[in-house]
Design a protein around this motif. Structure first.
Motif, PDB file in Angstrom:
ATOM      1  N   SER A 148       0.738  -1.245   0.211  1.00  0.00           N
ATOM      2  CA  SER A 148       0.000   0.029  -0.013  1.00  0.00           C
ATOM      3  C   SER A 148       0.895   1.353  -0.120  1.00  0.00           C
ATOM      4  O   SER A 148       1.958   1.442   0.897  1.00  0.00           O
ATOM      5  N   THR A 149       0.793   2.020  -1.024  1.00  0.00           N
ATOM      6  CA  THR A 149       1.124   3.464  -1.065  1.00  0.00           C
ATOM      7  C   THR A 149      -0.037   4.505  -1.235  1.00  0.00           C
ATOM      8  O   THR A 149      -0.753   4.009  -2.279  1.00  0.00           O
ATOM      9  N   ASP A 153      -2.264   3.083  -4.285  1.00  0.00           N
ATOM     10  CA  ASP A 153      -3.805   2.505  -4.060  1.00  0.00           C
ATOM     11  C   ASP A 153      -4.667   3.484  -4.854  1.00  0.00           C
ATOM     12  O   ASP A 153      -5.599   2.962  -5.261  1.00  0.00           O
ATOM     13  N   LYS A 157      -7.232   1.756  -7.370  1.00  0.00           N
ATOM     14  CA  LYS A 157      -8.691   2.131  -7.334  1.00  0.00           C
ATOM     15  C   LYS A 157      -9.238   2.716  -8.698  1.00  0.00           C
ATOM     16  O   LYS A 157     -10.459   2.365  -9.043  1.00  0.00           O
ATOM     17  N   GLN A 171     -12.713  -6.267  -3.123  1.00  0.00           N
ATOM     18  CA  GLN A 171     -11.511  -5.819  -2.515  1.00  0.00           C
ATOM     19  C   GLN A 171     -10.213  -6.173  -3.178  1.00  0.00           C
ATOM     20  O   GLN A 171     -10.072  -7.372  -3.184  1.00  0.00           O
ATOM     21  N   GLU A 173      -6.548  -5.995  -3.967  1.00  0.00           N
ATOM     22  CA  GLU A 173      -4.991  -5.848  -3.546  1.00  0.00           C
ATOM     23  C   GLU A 173      -3.876  -6.363  -4.216  1.00  0.00           C
ATOM     24  O   GLU A 173      -3.920  -7.294  -5.103  1.00  0.00           O
ATOM     25  N   MET A 346       4.742  -0.095  -6.291  1.00  0.00           N
ATOM     26  CA  MET A 346       4.064   0.063  -5.007  1.00  0.00           C
ATOM     27  C   MET A 346       4.647  -1.060  -4.053  1.00  0.00           C
ATOM     28  O   MET A 346       5.018  -0.672  -2.902  1.00  0.00           O
ATOM     29  N   ASP A 350       6.626  -0.071  -0.643  1.00  0.00           N
ATOM     30  CA  ASP A 350       5.837  -0.128   0.789  1.00  0.00           C
ATOM     31  C   ASP A 350       6.894  -1.297   1.441  1.00  0.00           C
ATOM     32  O   ASP A 350       7.090  -2.284   1.168  1.00  0.00           O
TER      33      ASP A 350
END
Lengths: 362, 358
Positions: A148-149, A153, A157, A171, A173, A346, A350
């Motif tokens: 996650s950054t 993200d 999205k 969801q 990821e 990403m 992270d």
């Protein structure tokens, strides 16, 4: 009343063998020895035990070890009182061997058909709360492996929102696992492995794969597959060991291909709706099939096998994506170059995300 | 009414024929296929009924009174009590691995393994108990009142102790379960001695080392004779190749042979140490008999492309009965009915673990 000589008797209390005469009186009979009389016994309590050498062996209900052994021609009046012989077992003897075999074949085929078809109807009936709980239980935070950054993200999205009308119940990821693979799990969980994102040459490729996995979620494939697997395990539980597992795999495999095609169709539709060119996804499949068989020399050592094993590749799949290109349509990239870089890096950025599977199995 | 067994040729005789057995085995195979395997419980029962009914002990045939339904119920029970919980535990531990709780998942897997280990022991016990309680001779049956839970524990620790220094605990635990069994009013007693087994046992475990030592010796002698395979030329290469083949062959040949030699002695000692009241038993098959038996079995299965497999229960039982001996006296008047309980379910546990015994 009739007497009958060729009979042997064990009373079940001791191992002494007695030669007896059978004396029939109505629905009852006595066993006569030289000095003793056993009985009376009711014919309704007599049960067939087994065939021994040239004798039929009968037992008496609730009298452990009680035996009457008849050999040679049995008088018809006695024969009429005795229970039928058992050969194959209850149902088969009643129907006859041939009819029973046909009936069993039909019943087995019906059972397998029900198990193969019913998940399609049952899966939508399972409430989404169960689906979500199952997903939560199974996935959780994936052992802290989700990357996650803020910028990454946001890019992810945007990608999901362009491919699906209701992105909120998904969801999606990216997991810090160096495998070229992506999975759809219960509860609308879609996990892209970092290996796949890094290996992709354009955001369009990732968009195609992501839309394919979302397709599995939207078509309820995940719950169907779970139900099917469980049903097959129960139905084929009777077959011992390997043959059952083999049939099980074959059947669930063939189902897999069918739903893969559905997910592909979903993916092409979603790409079209988002104005993303399917050419990227086609070239992704093309590269995968070229790398097939030469996985050892490829740059990512554990990459390809994962996607290959769960997603059967074929030229026709690539062709389908190529054919879905609409000539003259004004396609735009799925992400801007800046967003694409953020998504791709990403997991490198992270540092909190754990990598691998927690233990080495390579 | 006494029977003096020592005057007879053998107390056990088998009168079956494989043609008769085929008439049972082939329909069984067909019915098992079309029922997705469910008929196999009834199939097993029919085969045993035949085999038992063709087996003479002294002057009377044996009787198998087990029912297919009992085996089926046992299987369903094992599935519900063990199979389902195992599937759930596997799902949970998979979830745990996903969540990164690898240690917890490993602990659960270990617990699962221990539980299965324990239940395997119980399963062996129950299977033997079931078989004895369904076997009648002259209207008298065997059995046991012991539920086998303690045997499960004994099986566990004896197996573990046996694995560590010497492997002998396994056969030791296997034979000791006869001590809880009875036939009619009489109890079995198992008192086999294990020391005579040691040599065969060591032989079995030495084979891999002997092959390895042989390879080392060969290598040294090659070096001593002044040449690597290179300088020896093609003959040296050929010798090396032949040796490699011999080494691999001997490994795959001698290891099973040593295992059979061990097993034959184990079986002879185990049966020889078994007593039932005034009866003593003996098993006359020696290592060469076992080897021929297994080679013939393999040949049958291979030459019939696997279909011969359905004759294996027949072959096993015939081999077993043909080599069984009994000595001593039976007092028929003393041989009264067993008072042990009769379980209503069959060998489900054993079936579920797929550890078939004879």
């Amino acid at each position: 009343m009739s007497a009958f000589f060729d009979a042997w008797h064990y009373d079940g209390k001791s191992a002494v063998r007695r030669k007896v005469e059978v004396q029939i009186i109505g629905a009852q009979f006595f066993l006569l020895e030289t000095e003793r009389r056993h009985g009376p016994f009711a014919f309704s309590d007599i049960e067939y035990v087994t065939h021994k050498d040239d004798a039929d062996v009968y037992g008496l209900k609730a009298a452990d070890g009680w035996r009457l052994m008849l050999s040679g021609p049995v008088p018809t009046d006695l024969n009429a009182m005795l229970p039928a012989r058992r050969n194959y077992g209850g149902w088969v003897d009643k129907l006859g061997f041939g009819k029973a075999a046909v009936a069993f074949t039909l019943a087995s085929a019906a059972a397998i058909a029900v198990v193969l078809l019913s998940p399609q109807w049952l899966a939508p009936l399972i409430p989404s709360s169960v689906d979500e709980k199952l997903g939560d239980a199974l996935v959780g935070d994936f052992g802290g492996r989700f990357c996650s950054t803020p910028a990454g993200d946001a890019a992810l999205k945007k990608l999901v929102a362009s491919l699906d009308a209701n992105p909120d119940d998904l969801q999606v990821e990216v997991a810090k696992i160096d495998m070229v693979n992506a999975v759809a799990l219960p509860g609308g969980n879609v996990i892209l492995f970092d290996g796949l994102v890094k290996q992709a040459r354009s955001p369009d490729e990732v968009a195609g794969v992501l839309a394919h996995e979302i397709g599995h979620v939207r078509e309820k494939h995940v719950m169907q597959a779970l139900l099917r697997q469980m049903g097959l395990a129960v139905v084929l539980g009777g077959i011992d060991g390997n043959s059952g597992a083999l049939v099980n795999n074959m059947l669930s495999m063939s189902y897999s291909r069918e739903s893969e095609a559905e997910a592909d169709a979903h993916s092409m539709k979603a790409l079209g709706g988002a104005n993303i060119s399917p050419i990227g996804t086609a070239s992704f499949f093309d590269r995968l099939s070229e790398m097939d068989g030469s996985a050892n020399s490829s740059t990512s050592d554990n990459g390809i096998a994962g996607y290959m094993s769960s997603h059967p590749l074929s030229r026709s799949r690539k062709d389908a994506f190529e054919k879905s290109i609409v000539k003259g349509k004004n396609y735009k990239p799925a992400l801007t170059p800046a967003e694409w870089t953020e998504l791709k890096t990403m997991c490198t950025q992270d540092r909190n995300a754990k990598s691998g599977f927690g233990f080495d199995f390579n | 009414m006494n029977d003096d067994l020592s005057q007879r040729h053998s107390a056990f005789r088998f009168h079956g024929s494989w043609l008769e057995f085929a008439r049972i085995a082939f329909p069984n195979l067909l019915l098992s296929i079309v029922t997705l395997g469910i008929y196999r419980f009834w199939a097993t029962t029919r085969e045993r009924e035949y085999l038992w009914s063709k087996t003479d002990f002294i002057d009377e045939r044996l009787e198998w009174t087990g029912k297919g339904m009992e085996l089926f119920v046992g299987f369903i029970m094992a599935f519900l009590l063990i199979g389902l919980p195992l599937i759930v535990i596997q799902l949970i531990s998979q979830g745990l691995i996903f969540r990164g709780e690898a240690i917890l998942a490993a602990a659960m897997t270990l617990m699962m393994f221990l539980l299965l280990f324990y239940l395997t022991g119980v399963a062996y016990f129950r299977a033997l108990r079931y078989r004895l309680s369904r076997t009648y001779w002259r209207g008298i049956r065997g059995g046991s009142d012991d539920p086998g839970f303690q045997y499960g524990l004994a099986y566990m620790w004896k197996s573990v102790v046996g694995w560590l220094p010497i492997f002998l605990g396994v056969p030791w635990s296997m034979i000791s379960l006869w001590n809880a069994m009875s036939f009619g009013p009489h109890r079995f007693s198992a008192s086999a001695k294990w020391k005579p087994l040691m040599k065969r046992y060591l032989l079995f475990y030495l084979v891999p080392f002997l092959v390895f030592i042989g390879a080392v010796v060969f290598g040294i002698s090659m070096a001593a004779s002044g040449g690597t395979p290179d300088t020896l030329g093609s003959t040296g290469m050929a010798a090396g190749a032949i040796f490699a083949i011999v080494a691999v062959l001997s490994f795959y040949l001698f290891l099973p042979l040593a295992a059979l030699a061990y097993y034959s002695k184990y079986f002879r000692l185990a049966v020889g140490g078994l007593r039932l009241h005034n009866l003593e038993f003996d098993f006359r098959a020696r290592a060469p008999d076992w080897i021929l038996f297994f080679l013939a079995n393999m040949a049958i299965v291979i030459c019939t492309l696997g279909i011969g497999y359905i004759f294996m229960p027949y072959r096993n039982w015939k081999f077993f009965v043909d080599h069984m001996e009994a000595y001593g006296e039976i007092n028929i008047d003393d041989l009264t009915q067993s008072e042990t309980v009769v379980a209503k379910h069959g060998e489900g546990l054993l079936d579920a673990f797929d550890v078939g015994a004879i």
